[in-house]
Design a protein around this motif. Structure first.
Motif, PDB file in Angstrom:
ATOM      1  N   THR A  96       0.809  -1.228   0.000  1.00  0.00           N
ATOM      2  CA  THR A  96       0.000   0.000   0.000  1.00  0.00           C
ATOM      3  C   THR A  96       0.846   1.284   0.000  1.00  0.00           C
ATOM      4  OG1 THR A  96      -0.110   0.152   2.406  1.00  0.00           O
ATOM      5  CG2 THR A  96      -1.785  -1.217   1.330  1.00  0.00           C
ATOM      6  N   GLY A  97       2.166   1.128  -0.166  1.00  0.00           N
ATOM      7  CA  GLY A  97       3.019   2.313  -0.147  1.00  0.00           C
ATOM      8  C   GLY A  97       3.690   2.542   1.197  1.00  0.00           C
ATOM      9  N   LYS A  98       3.399   1.702   2.161  1.00  0.00           N
ATOM     10  CA  LYS A  98       4.121   1.684   3.447  1.00  0.00           C
ATOM     11  C   LYS A  98       4.438   0.221   3.716  1.00  0.00           C
ATOM     12  CE  LYS A  98       2.657   5.917   5.256  1.00  0.00           C
ATOM     13  NZ  LYS A  98       3.656   6.989   5.430  1.00  0.00           N
ATOM     14  N   MET A  99       5.429  -0.039   4.553  1.00  0.00           N
ATOM     15  CA  MET A  99       5.770  -1.439   4.801  1.00  0.00           C
ATOM     16  C   MET A  99       4.547  -2.195   5.326  1.00  0.00           C
ATOM     17  SD  MET A  99       8.056  -3.715   4.413  1.00  0.00           S
ATOM     18  CE  MET A  99       9.759  -3.187   4.370  1.00  0.00           C
ATOM     19  N   PHE A 100       3.820  -1.550   6.256  1.00  0.00           N
ATOM     20  CA  PHE A 100       2.596  -2.155   6.784  1.00  0.00           C
ATOM     21  C   PHE A 100       1.448  -1.151   6.616  1.00  0.00           C
ATOM     22  CE2 PHE A 100       6.203  -3.783   9.303  1.00  0.00           C
ATOM     23  CZ  PHE A 100       6.185  -5.089   8.820  1.00  0.00           C
ATOM     24  N   ALA A 101       0.274  -1.659   6.239  1.00  0.00           N
ATOM     25  CA  ALA A 101      -0.850  -0.747   5.946  1.00  0.00           C
ATOM     26  C   ALA A 101      -1.240   0.082   7.168  1.00  0.00           C
ATOM     27  CB  ALA A 101      -2.044  -1.549   5.437  1.00  0.00           C
ATOM     28  N   HIS A 102      -1.064  -0.494   8.365  1.00  0.00           N
ATOM     29  CA  HIS A 102      -1.511   0.258   9.555  1.00  0.00           C
ATOM     30  C   HIS A 102      -0.702   1.536   9.778  1.00  0.00           C
ATOM     31  CE1 HIS A 102       1.535  -2.488  11.514  1.00  0.00           C
ATOM     32  NE2 HIS A 102       1.871  -1.343  12.053  1.00  0.00           N
ATOM     33  N   GLU A 103       0.472   1.633   9.123  1.00  0.00           N
ATOM     34  CA  GLU A 103       1.265   2.860   9.264  1.00  0.00           C
ATOM     35  C   GLU A 103       0.518   4.072   8.694  1.00  0.00           C
ATOM     36  OE1 GLU A 103       5.313   2.363   7.725  1.00  0.00           O
ATOM     37  OE2 GLU A 103       5.167   0.251   8.281  1.00  0.00           O
ATOM     38  N   HIS A 104      -0.351   3.845   7.713  1.00  0.00           N
ATOM     39  CA  HIS A 104      -1.135   4.956   7.164  1.00  0.00           C
ATOM     40  C   HIS A 104      -2.026   5.575   8.239  1.00  0.00           C
ATOM     41  CE1 HIS A 104      -0.250   4.286   2.898  1.00  0.00           C
ATOM     42  NE2 HIS A 104      -0.399   2.985   3.102  1.00  0.00           N
ATOM     43  N   TYR A 105      -2.373   4.771   9.219  1.00  0.00           N
ATOM     44  CA  TYR A 105      -3.347   5.202  10.234  1.00  0.00           C
ATOM     45  C   TYR A 105      -2.673   5.639  11.532  1.00  0.00           C
ATOM     46  CZ  TYR A 105      -6.713   2.656   7.272  1.00  0.00           C
ATOM     47  OH  TYR A 105      -7.489   2.216   6.239  1.00  0.00           O
ATOM     48  N   GLY A 106      -1.393   5.315  11.668  1.00  0.00           N
ATOM     49  CA  GLY A 106      -0.695   5.614  12.920  1.00  0.00           C
ATOM     50  C   GLY A 106      -1.241   4.811  14.091  1.00  0.00           C
TER      51      GLY A 106
END
Ligand code: PMP
Length: 416
Positions: free
Chosen positions: A245-255
């Motif tokens: 998703t453009g970050k190593m883990f998708a949850h990084e988008h959400y912090g």
């Protein structure tokens, strides 16, 4: 009297094999489960694959979000070859270097504390829910795991118990202890979590469900409730994790961080491997002998995964996924803004869903006829999850062919 002979006796090993092509043999000898398209793939390089009649395709499916570095990336091939010559398998009764290195990398990249390895996504999720149950068991409690109604977590009995009901048909009794609620309904989530709840499991971006993103508010509420009730929040990142998703883990988008995170798919670049990554507090609920696997964490699979993660970092693959995903979405949105055949274009990075106003199966077939491998999730969502190393020309071709294919199906349906 029936003779106790398993099959025919062959004079030579070679005489076992008939002369039919792969498709015919599979029809004869393989379980009929997948509703396959009529091509047999023999080779892949980068974002392209070829069939046994030398036809070329651009792979917009990437083994369902697996071949993120493209087919046969030289670094992965080399790492596998090198490790295969040294050590292919050892029992988990002993340490092995690639496994330890992979655990170190995943822990440091995720900010969690411990990793455990298995062989697939379903196994990683199954391990995660077992860990959650074991954690509550140690606190003297058993109860319910809350999952999302339209989710997908795999095909074992435990994982189908949590996901879409259509995958449960014919497999009862389904294991008890799971409750399904609607993703992104904050009120329902708040009303569902109680003293009986032992975990919440969410895909931050649903894959099979049709590329549906959790809202930030929803994940924030889930985090808050798990903290309040001292239960683990599980993010299933089997499909949306590992740079997709453009970050190593998708949850990084959400912090927002999970306590337990199952991974698989892209982790081994096609080598079968799954992982459960968890905070120490939860990981320690597993004692010696309380969970395990023969193949999980074997040196060959781990060497492939270590090289996958190194390559993602060295080649700035997360950023590439982000930029290329934005490009595809912008191009498709130009169409969707004035064409009601496309209801919505959504997703993050190169995990893109194109929701159609009609079922997508025929569109996928039209795309295949025009040299693009794709797939339809949840009935009417064309899922684009190509290799993250894909170039602009290839992406342009995917978009052009998708648009052409939708028009063709519209015409056939008499809607154009
Ligand atoms: N979780 C998610 C989110 C998935 O998308 C999948 C596979 N589509 C799985 C789990 C199961 O993975 P596997 O097919 O490797 O068992």
């Amino acid at each position: 009297m029936a003779k106790n002979i398993p099959g025919k006796v062959f004079k030579t090993v070679k005489s076992i094999f008939g002369k039919e092509p792969a498709q015919k043999k599979a029809e004869k000898y393989h379980f009929d489960l997948y509703g396959r398209y009529p091509i047999a793939l023999v080779k892949g390089k980068g974002s392209k694959v070829w069939d046994d009649e030398h036809n070329e395709y651009i792979d917009a499916l990437a083994g369902i979000a697996v071949n993120s570095l493209g087919h046969s990336h030289p670094r992965i091939v080399k790492a596998i070859q090198k490790q295969a010559e040294k050590l292919i398998h050892v029992s988990n009764f002993y340490y092995n270097e690639p496994q330890s290195n992979l655990a170190e990398m995943l822990v440091k990249l995720s900010g969690l504390d411990k990793a455990f390895f298995c062989n697939s996504g379903a196994e990683a999720v199954e391990g995660s829910i077992k860990l959650a149950r074991r954690y509550s068991y140690k606190k003297g409690k058993t109860g319910t795991i809350i999952s999302m109604q339209n989710s997908f977590h795999g095909r074992t009995l435990g994982t189908i118990a949590m996901g879409k009901e259509k995958y449960q048909e014919g497999y009862s009794p389904i294991p008890p202890g799971f409750k399904h609620i609607h993703m992104n309904d904050v009120e329902e989530l708040e009303n569902s979590v109680d003293e009986e709840t032992v975990a919440i499991i969410i895909e931050p971006i649903q894959g099979e469900g049709g590329i549906v993103e959790a809202t930030p508010e929803y994940l924030k509420t889930a985090r808050k409730l798990c903290n309040q009730h001292e239960i683990p929040l599980i993010f299933d990142e089997v499909q949306c994790g590992i740079a997709r998703t453009g970050k190593m883990f998708a949850h990084e988008h959400y912090g927002i961080k999970p306590d337990i995170m199952p991974l698989a798919k892209a982790l081994g670049s096609g080598f079968p491997i799954g992982a459960v990554v968890a905070k120490e507090e939860f990981a320690k609920a597993f004692d010696h002998g309380s969970h395990g696997t023969t193949f999980g964490g074997n040196p060959l699979a781990c060497a492939a995964a270590v090289e996958t993660l190194k390559t993602i970092l060295d080649e700035d693959i997360c950023e590439k996924a982000r930029v290329r995903g934005d490009y595809v979405k912008t191009r498709l949105s130009d169409h969707s803004s004035h064409w009601n055949a496309i209801r919505e274009v959504r997703g993050k990075g190169l995990m893109i869903g194109v929701e159609l106003a009609f079922p997508g199966g025929d569109v996928v077939k039209e795309m295949l006829n025009r040299g693009i491998l794709s797939n339809c999730a949840s009935g009417n969502v064309i899922r684009l999850v190509p290799p993250l190393i894909i170039n602009k020309d290839e992406l342009d071709k995917i978009v052009d062919v998708l648009v052409e294919s939708i028009k063709e199906v519209e015409k056939k349906n008499g809607q154009a």
